[in-house]
Design a protein around this motif. Sequence first.
Motif, PDB file in Angstrom:
ATOM      1  N   GLN A  37      30.691  62.980 -35.574  1.00 52.59           N
ATOM      2  CA  GLN A  37      29.349  62.938 -34.997  1.00 52.59           C
ATOM      3  C   GLN A  37      28.299  62.519 -36.027  1.00 52.59           C
ATOM      4  N   ASP A  38      28.542  62.773 -37.281  1.00 50.62           N
ATOM      5  CA  ASP A  38      27.539  62.536 -38.314  1.00 50.62           C
ATOM      6  C   ASP A  38      27.926  61.370 -39.221  1.00 50.62           C
ATOM      7  N   GLY A  39      26.915  60.721 -39.757  1.00 50.50           N
ATOM      8  CA  GLY A  39      27.142  59.671 -40.742  1.00 50.50           C
ATOM      9  C   GLY A  39      26.175  59.861 -41.897  1.00 50.50           C
ATOM     10  N   THR A  40      26.685  60.123 -43.084  1.00 56.77           N
ATOM     11  CA  THR A  40      25.837  60.342 -44.262  1.00 56.77           C
ATOM     12  C   THR A  40      25.849  59.100 -45.139  1.00 56.77           C
ATOM     13  N   TYR A  41      24.667  58.623 -45.501  1.00 58.15           N
ATOM     14  CA  TYR A  41      24.521  57.411 -46.313  1.00 58.15           C
ATOM     15  C   TYR A  41      23.803  57.778 -47.605  1.00 58.15           C
ATOM     16  N   ASN A  42      24.530  57.664 -48.701  1.00 53.81           N
ATOM     17  CA  ASN A  42      23.948  57.920 -50.013  1.00 53.81           C
ATOM     18  C   ASN A  42      23.314  56.636 -50.554  1.00 53.81           C
ATOM     19  N   LYS A  43      22.090  56.760 -51.041  1.00 54.85           N
ATOM     20  CA  LYS A  43      21.321  55.606 -51.527  1.00 54.85           C
ATOM     21  C   LYS A  43      21.383  54.458 -50.501  1.00 54.85           C
ATOM     22  N   PRO A  44      20.955  54.711 -49.269  1.00 56.69           N
ATOM     23  CA  PRO A  44      21.076  53.687 -48.214  1.00 56.69           C
ATOM     24  C   PRO A  44      20.333  52.411 -48.556  1.00 56.69           C
ATOM     25  N   ARG A  45      20.884  51.305 -48.079  1.00 57.87           N
ATOM     26  CA  ARG A  45      20.330  49.990 -48.369  1.00 57.87           C
ATOM     27  C   ARG A  45      19.941  49.280 -47.072  1.00 57.87           C
ATOM     28  N   ARG A  74      23.347  52.585 -35.310  1.00 59.91           N
ATOM     29  CA  ARG A  74      23.884  53.009 -34.006  1.00 59.91           C
ATOM     30  C   ARG A  74      24.030  54.517 -33.882  1.00 59.91           C
ATOM     31  N   TYR A  75      23.029  55.212 -34.421  1.00 60.97           N
ATOM     32  CA  TYR A  75      22.886  56.647 -34.201  1.00 60.97           C
ATOM     33  C   TYR A  75      21.547  56.891 -33.522  1.00 60.97           C
ATOM     34  N   ALA A  76      21.515  57.888 -32.644  1.00 60.96           N
ATOM     35  CA  ALA A  76      20.296  58.160 -31.880  1.00 60.96           C
ATOM     36  C   ALA A  76      19.314  59.054 -32.634  1.00 60.96           C
ATOM     37  N   LYS A 114      21.236  61.499 -43.424  1.00 60.10           N
ATOM     38  CA  LYS A 114      22.333  61.939 -42.548  1.00 60.10           C
ATOM     39  C   LYS A 114      21.953  61.619 -41.105  1.00 60.10           C
ATOM     40  N   CYS A 115      22.695  60.703 -40.486  1.00 55.25           N
ATOM     41  CA  CYS A 115      22.442  60.283 -39.112  1.00 55.25           C
ATOM     42  C   CYS A 115      23.329  61.080 -38.154  1.00 55.25           C
ATOM     43  N   THR A 116      22.804  61.372 -36.969  1.00 58.91           N
ATOM     44  CA  THR A 116      23.554  62.160 -35.990  1.00 58.91           C
ATOM     45  C   THR A 116      23.486  61.521 -34.606  1.00 58.91           C
ATOM     46  N   ASN A 117      24.364  62.002 -33.731  1.00 54.34           N
ATOM     47  CA  ASN A 117      24.418  61.576 -32.329  1.00 54.34           C
ATOM     48  C   ASN A 117      24.734  60.084 -32.197  1.00 54.34           C
ATOM     49  N   PRO A 118      25.967  59.682 -32.466  1.00 53.53           N
ATOM     50  CA  PRO A 118      26.339  58.262 -32.374  1.00 53.53           C
ATOM     51  C   PRO A 118      26.152  57.718 -30.964  1.00 53.53           C
ATOM     52  N   ILE A 119      25.726  56.473 -30.888  1.00 49.54           N
ATOM     53  CA  ILE A 119      25.450  55.812 -29.611  1.00 49.54           C
ATOM     54  C   ILE A 119      26.736  55.199 -29.064  1.00 49.54           C
ATOM     55  N   PRO A 120      27.035  55.406 -27.773  1.00 49.15           N
ATOM     56  CA  PRO A 120      28.257  54.821 -27.187  1.00 49.15           C
ATOM     57  C   PRO A 120      28.292  53.303 -27.336  1.00 49.15           C
ATOM     58  N   SER A 121      29.467  52.768 -27.628  1.00 49.79           N
ATOM     59  CA  SER A 121      29.617  51.333 -27.923  1.00 49.79           C
ATOM     60  C   SER A 121      29.230  50.447 -26.739  1.00 49.79           C
ATOM     61  N   PHE A 163      16.596  50.584 -26.388  1.00 46.57           N
ATOM     62  CA  PHE A 163      16.366  51.716 -27.282  1.00 46.57           C
ATOM     63  C   PHE A 163      16.049  51.218 -28.691  1.00 46.57           C
ATOM     64  N   HIS A 164      16.717  50.134 -29.088  1.00 42.24           N
ATOM     65  CA  HIS A 164      16.529  49.557 -30.425  1.00 42.24           C
ATOM     66  C   HIS A 164      16.890  48.080 -30.372  1.00 42.24           C
ATOM     67  N   ALA A 165      16.121  47.261 -31.068  1.00 45.39           N
ATOM     68  CA  ALA A 165      16.413  45.825 -31.122  1.00 45.39           C
ATOM     69  C   ALA A 165      16.170  45.318 -32.538  1.00 45.39           C
ATOM     70  N   GLU A 166      17.128  44.567 -33.053  1.00 43.44           N
ATOM     71  CA  GLU A 166      17.050  44.037 -34.421  1.00 43.44           C
ATOM     72  C   GLU A 166      17.094  42.514 -34.385  1.00 43.44           C
ATOM     73  N   PRO A 167      15.929  41.845 -34.575  1.00 46.03           N
ATOM     74  CA  PRO A 167      15.932  40.377 -34.600  1.00 46.03           C
ATOM     75  C   PRO A 167      16.622  39.839 -35.849  1.00 46.03           C
ATOM     76  N   ASP A 168      16.964  38.554 -35.823  1.00 43.06           N
ATOM     77  CA  ASP A 168      17.494  37.896 -37.017  1.00 43.06           C
ATOM     78  C   ASP A 168      16.479  38.014 -38.155  1.00 43.06           C
ATOM     79  N   ALA A 169      16.988  38.173 -39.362  1.00 43.11           N
ATOM     80  CA  ALA A 169      16.106  38.264 -40.526  1.00 43.11           C
ATOM     81  C   ALA A 169      15.348  36.960 -40.743  1.00 43.11           C
ATOM     82  N   GLU A 170      16.007  35.844 -40.497  1.00 39.72           N
ATOM     83  CA  GLU A 170      15.409  34.518 -40.667  1.00 39.72           C
ATOM     84  C   GLU A 170      15.738  33.657 -39.451  1.00 39.72           C
TER      85      GLU A 170
END
Length: 199
Positions: A37-45, A74-76, A114-121, A163-170
């Motif tokens: 259920q959880d995802g922990t990211y150390n020094k996230p980038r 992809r966590y809520a 620490k991210c929680t509640n993963p979003i269904p694929s 819920f969330h949208a990520e456009p292309d960086a360029e």
Amino acid sequence: MIDEYSSDRKHRRTSLFWVTIGILTTLMTVVEPVAAQDGTYNKPRYRDTRLDWCQTWGTDCGRPAALAFCNRRRYAEVGVFRAERVGKSEPTRLIGSNQVCSGQDFCTAFAYIKCTNPIPSERVFVNPVWKNRRLDVCLRWAADCGKPAADAFCRTQGYLDAFHAEPDAEPGHSSTRVISSDQICDGSSCRGFQQIICR
């Protein structure tokens, strides 16, 4: 008689071994989904740079920036997180504006999130396509870009909105199609979505 007794003891030890294995397997099966259920990211980038403490320059710091990062992963929800003052030692990038903080004493990154509640694929659409071309980032030609276009796409998939949208960086990765008019963008300024998460 002795052989029979020895054989019986061996049989019971073997049975006990397999019962123990069965119990451990059951416990692992029960525990594993909880751990997932959880995802922990150390020094996230973010885009190959340490994630900045603020979502936009000087505002929406801490939880809003952490939540935006978790949504992208992809966590809520976001659980715990901590800041780390990096100063001039390394640059940080703001997830909301893509700006970089560099060479300043005040530059602050996340030590961990620490991210929680993963979003269904089934709610996640990577490089979404509209009528055989990548979905354009704008709802109308060069207008209402970002969430409005993502909302319209999610409604075509049977969801309420995005819920969330990520456009292309360029821009310029490929041709795109505008969802409201079916117009095709086929130049260096065309921009699509990396992913859309519907709600």
